[in-house]
Design a protein around this motif. Structure first.
Motif, PDB file in Angstrom:
ATOM      1  N   SER A 173       0.829  -1.205   0.000  1.00  0.00           N
ATOM      2  CA  SER A 173       0.000   0.000   0.000  1.00  0.00           C
ATOM      3  C   SER A 173       0.866   1.259   0.000  1.00  0.00           C
ATOM      4  CB  SER A 173      -0.918  -0.015   1.219  1.00  0.00           C
ATOM      5  OG  SER A 173      -1.680   1.161   1.258  1.00  0.00           O
ATOM      6  N   LYS A 174       1.926   1.260   0.795  1.00  0.00           N
ATOM      7  CA  LYS A 174       2.826   2.413   0.834  1.00  0.00           C
ATOM      8  C   LYS A 174       3.545   2.603  -0.501  1.00  0.00           C
ATOM      9  CE  LYS A 174       3.706   2.300   5.795  1.00  0.00           C
ATOM     10  NZ  LYS A 174       4.678   2.013   6.853  1.00  0.00           N
ATOM     11  N   VAL A 175       3.987   1.504  -1.109  1.00  0.00           N
ATOM     12  CA  VAL A 175       4.665   1.584  -2.401  1.00  0.00           C
ATOM     13  C   VAL A 175       3.705   2.097  -3.467  1.00  0.00           C
ATOM     14  CG1 VAL A 175       5.721   0.203  -4.251  1.00  0.00           C
ATOM     15  CG2 VAL A 175       6.412  -0.155  -1.874  1.00  0.00           C
ATOM     16  N   ASP A 176       2.473   1.587  -3.473  1.00  0.00           N
ATOM     17  CA  ASP A 176       1.477   2.048  -4.441  1.00  0.00           C
ATOM     18  C   ASP A 176       1.212   3.542  -4.293  1.00  0.00           C
ATOM     19  OD1 ASP A 176       1.236  -0.519  -5.458  1.00  0.00           O
ATOM     20  OD2 ASP A 176      -0.662  -0.952  -4.437  1.00  0.00           O
ATOM     21  N   SER A 177       1.096   4.003  -3.057  1.00  0.00           N
ATOM     22  CA  SER A 177       0.863   5.429  -2.812  1.00  0.00           C
ATOM     23  C   SER A 177       2.039   6.268  -3.289  1.00  0.00           C
ATOM     24  CB  SER A 177       0.627   5.686  -1.321  1.00  0.00           C
ATOM     25  OG  SER A 177      -0.564   5.092  -0.909  1.00  0.00           O
ATOM     26  N   ALA A 178       3.252   5.807  -3.005  1.00  0.00           N
ATOM     27  CA  ALA A 178       4.446   6.542  -3.436  1.00  0.00           C
ATOM     28  C   ALA A 178       4.529   6.583  -4.954  1.00  0.00           C
ATOM     29  CB  ALA A 178       5.702   5.901  -2.850  1.00  0.00           C
ATOM     30  N   LEU A 179       4.224   5.471  -5.602  1.00  0.00           N
ATOM     31  CA  LEU A 179       4.264   5.428  -7.068  1.00  0.00           C
ATOM     32  C   LEU A 179       3.260   6.408  -7.669  1.00  0.00           C
ATOM     33  CD1 LEU A 179       5.270   4.224  -9.713  1.00  0.00           C
ATOM     34  CD2 LEU A 179       3.574   2.412  -9.420  1.00  0.00           C
ATOM     35  N   LYS A 180       2.053   6.430  -7.135  1.00  0.00           N
ATOM     36  CA  LYS A 180       1.035   7.366  -7.641  1.00  0.00           C
ATOM     37  C   LYS A 180       1.499   8.805  -7.474  1.00  0.00           C
ATOM     38  CE  LYS A 180      -2.907   4.346  -6.933  1.00  0.00           C
ATOM     39  NZ  LYS A 180      -4.072   4.040  -6.101  1.00  0.00           N
ATOM     40  N   ARG A 181       2.111   9.093  -6.322  1.00  0.00           N
ATOM     41  CA  ARG A 181       2.593  10.451  -6.068  1.00  0.00           C
ATOM     42  C   ARG A 181       3.686  10.831  -7.056  1.00  0.00           C
ATOM     43  NH1 ARG A 181       6.888  11.999  -3.677  1.00  0.00           N
ATOM     44  NH2 ARG A 181       7.256  10.047  -2.576  1.00  0.00           N
ATOM     45  N   VAL A 182       4.650   9.933  -7.277  1.00  0.00           N
ATOM     46  CA  VAL A 182       5.754  10.219  -8.191  1.00  0.00           C
ATOM     47  C   VAL A 182       5.237  10.394  -9.613  1.00  0.00           C
ATOM     48  CG1 VAL A 182       7.839   9.245  -9.261  1.00  0.00           C
ATOM     49  CG2 VAL A 182       7.540   9.158  -6.773  1.00  0.00           C
ATOM     50  N   VAL A 183       4.337   9.528 -10.036  1.00  0.00           N
ATOM     51  CA  VAL A 183       3.788   9.633 -11.388  1.00  0.00           C
ATOM     52  C   VAL A 183       3.060  10.965 -11.553  1.00  0.00           C
ATOM     53  CG1 VAL A 183       2.052   8.679 -12.956  1.00  0.00           C
ATOM     54  CG2 VAL A 183       3.693   7.157 -11.843  1.00  0.00           C
ATOM     55  N   ALA A 184       2.297  11.363 -10.547  1.00  0.00           N
ATOM     56  CA  ALA A 184       1.588  12.641 -10.632  1.00  0.00           C
ATOM     57  C   ALA A 184       2.560  13.820 -10.636  1.00  0.00           C
ATOM     58  CB  ALA A 184       0.607  12.771  -9.467  1.00  0.00           C
ATOM     59  N   GLU A 185       3.548  13.780  -9.764  1.00  0.00           N
ATOM     60  CA  GLU A 185       4.495  14.892  -9.654  1.00  0.00           C
ATOM     61  C   GLU A 185       5.422  14.985 -10.859  1.00  0.00           C
ATOM     62  OE1 GLU A 185       6.560  14.428  -5.951  1.00  0.00           O
ATOM     63  OE2 GLU A 185       4.766  14.849  -4.750  1.00  0.00           O
ATOM     64  N   GLU A 186       5.729  13.872 -11.464  1.00  0.00           N
ATOM     65  CA  GLU A 186       6.699  13.852 -12.561  1.00  0.00           C
ATOM     66  C   GLU A 186       6.051  13.541 -13.908  1.00  0.00           C
ATOM     67  OE1 GLU A 186       9.565  14.987 -11.947  1.00  0.00           O
ATOM     68  OE2 GLU A 186       9.513  14.867  -9.759  1.00  0.00           O
ATOM     69  N   ALA A 187       4.766  13.815 -14.031  1.00  0.00           N
ATOM     70  CA  ALA A 187       4.034  13.501 -15.261  1.00  0.00           C
ATOM     71  C   ALA A 187       4.688  14.144 -16.481  1.00  0.00           C
ATOM     72  CB  ALA A 187       2.582  13.936 -15.143  1.00  0.00           C
ATOM     73  N   GLU A 188       5.118  15.382 -16.346  1.00  0.00           N
ATOM     74  CA  GLU A 188       5.727  16.080 -17.486  1.00  0.00           C
ATOM     75  C   GLU A 188       7.024  15.416 -17.918  1.00  0.00           C
ATOM     76  OE1 GLU A 188       7.843  20.326 -18.186  1.00  0.00           O
ATOM     77  OE2 GLU A 188       5.885  20.404 -17.172  1.00  0.00           O
ATOM     78  N   VAL A 189       7.861  15.075 -16.966  1.00  0.00           N
ATOM     79  CA  VAL A 189       9.133  14.397 -17.274  1.00  0.00           C
ATOM     80  C   VAL A 189       8.865  13.037 -17.895  1.00  0.00           C
ATOM     81  CG1 VAL A 189      11.219  13.386 -16.263  1.00  0.00           C
ATOM     82  CG2 VAL A 189      10.396  15.622 -15.479  1.00  0.00           C
ATOM     83  N   LEU A 190       7.937  12.308 -17.349  1.00  0.00           N
ATOM     84  CA  LEU A 190       7.618  10.983 -17.888  1.00  0.00           C
ATOM     85  C   LEU A 190       7.094  11.089 -19.317  1.00  0.00           C
ATOM     86  CD1 LEU A 190       5.986   9.401 -14.716  1.00  0.00           C
ATOM     87  CD2 LEU A 190       8.211   8.832 -15.728  1.00  0.00           C
ATOM     88  N   GLU A 191       6.327  12.114 -19.592  1.00  0.00           N
ATOM     89  CA  GLU A 191       5.804  12.315 -20.945  1.00  0.00           C
ATOM     90  C   GLU A 191       6.951  12.609 -21.920  1.00  0.00           C
ATOM     91  OE1 GLU A 191       3.032  12.172 -23.834  1.00  0.00           O
ATOM     92  OE2 GLU A 191       2.691  11.712 -21.715  1.00  0.00           O
ATOM     93  N   ARG A 192       7.898  13.431 -21.501  1.00  0.00           N
ATOM     94  CA  ARG A 192       9.042  13.733 -22.365  1.00  0.00           C
ATOM     95  C   ARG A 192       9.894  12.494 -22.588  1.00  0.00           C
ATOM     96  NH1 ARG A 192      10.940  19.148 -19.471  1.00  0.00           N
ATOM     97  NH2 ARG A 192      11.420  17.517 -18.021  1.00  0.00           N
ATOM     98  N   LEU A 193      10.079  11.683 -21.574  1.00  0.00           N
ATOM     99  CA  LEU A 193      10.860  10.442 -21.728  1.00  0.00           C
ATOM    100  C   LEU A 193      10.172   9.474 -22.673  1.00  0.00           C
ATOM    101  CD1 LEU A 193      12.015   9.802 -18.074  1.00  0.00           C
ATOM    102  CD2 LEU A 193      13.462  10.365 -20.018  1.00  0.00           C
ATOM    103  N   LYS A 194       8.856   9.452 -22.622  1.00  0.00           N
ATOM    104  CA  LYS A 194       8.110   8.559 -23.509  1.00  0.00           C
ATOM    105  C   LYS A 194       8.378   8.903 -24.976  1.00  0.00           C
ATOM    106  CE  LYS A 194       3.839   9.198 -24.589  1.00  0.00           C
ATOM    107  NZ  LYS A 194       2.405   9.426 -24.594  1.00  0.00           N
ATOM    108  N   ASP A 195       8.513  10.177 -25.274  1.00  0.00           N
ATOM    109  CA  ASP A 195       8.723  10.626 -26.657  1.00  0.00           C
ATOM    110  C   ASP A 195      10.195  10.656 -27.065  1.00  0.00           C
ATOM    111  OD1 ASP A 195       5.987  10.929 -26.907  1.00  0.00           O
ATOM    112  OD2 ASP A 195       6.032  13.036 -26.269  1.00  0.00           O
TER     113      ASP A 195
END
Length: 68
Positions: free
Chosen positions: A45-67
Motif C-alpha cells: 500500500s505504501k509503495v502504491d501510494s508513493a508510485l502514484k505520487r511520483v507519477v503525478a508529480e513527474e508527469a511532465e518528465v515521464l511524458e518527455r521520456l516517452k517521446d
C-alpha cells in the motif's frame, strides 16, 4: 482477543507439518503468517501510494521520456 480459524484438512496438515519442521506450535506459525501477510500488504500500500505520487508529480518528465 480470541477467534476460531477454520481450515481445510489440507491446510491443517500443512500447518502441522510446518510447525513440526520449525519446532513451533501451529498457533505460532499461523500468527507469524498473519503478521507477514499484514506487513506485506502494508508495504504494498505504501509503495502504491508513493508510485502514484511520483507519477503525478513527474508527469511532465515521464511524458518527455516517452517521446525520447
Amino acid at each position: 482477543m480470541g477467534m476460531t480459524l477454520r481450515t481445510s484438512e489440507e491446510q491443517a496438515a500443512a500447518l502441522r507439518r510446518q510447525a513440526a519442521a520449525e519446532g513451533r506450535s501451529m498457533q505460532a506459525v499461523a500468527l507469524s503468517a498473519i503478521d507477514e501477510y499484514i506487513a506485506r500488504r502494508t508495504h504494498k500500500s505504501k509503495v502504491d501510494s508513493a508510485l502514484k505520487r511520483v507519477v503525478a508529480e513527474e508527469a511532465e518528465v515521464l511524458e518527455r521520456l516517452k517521446d525520447a
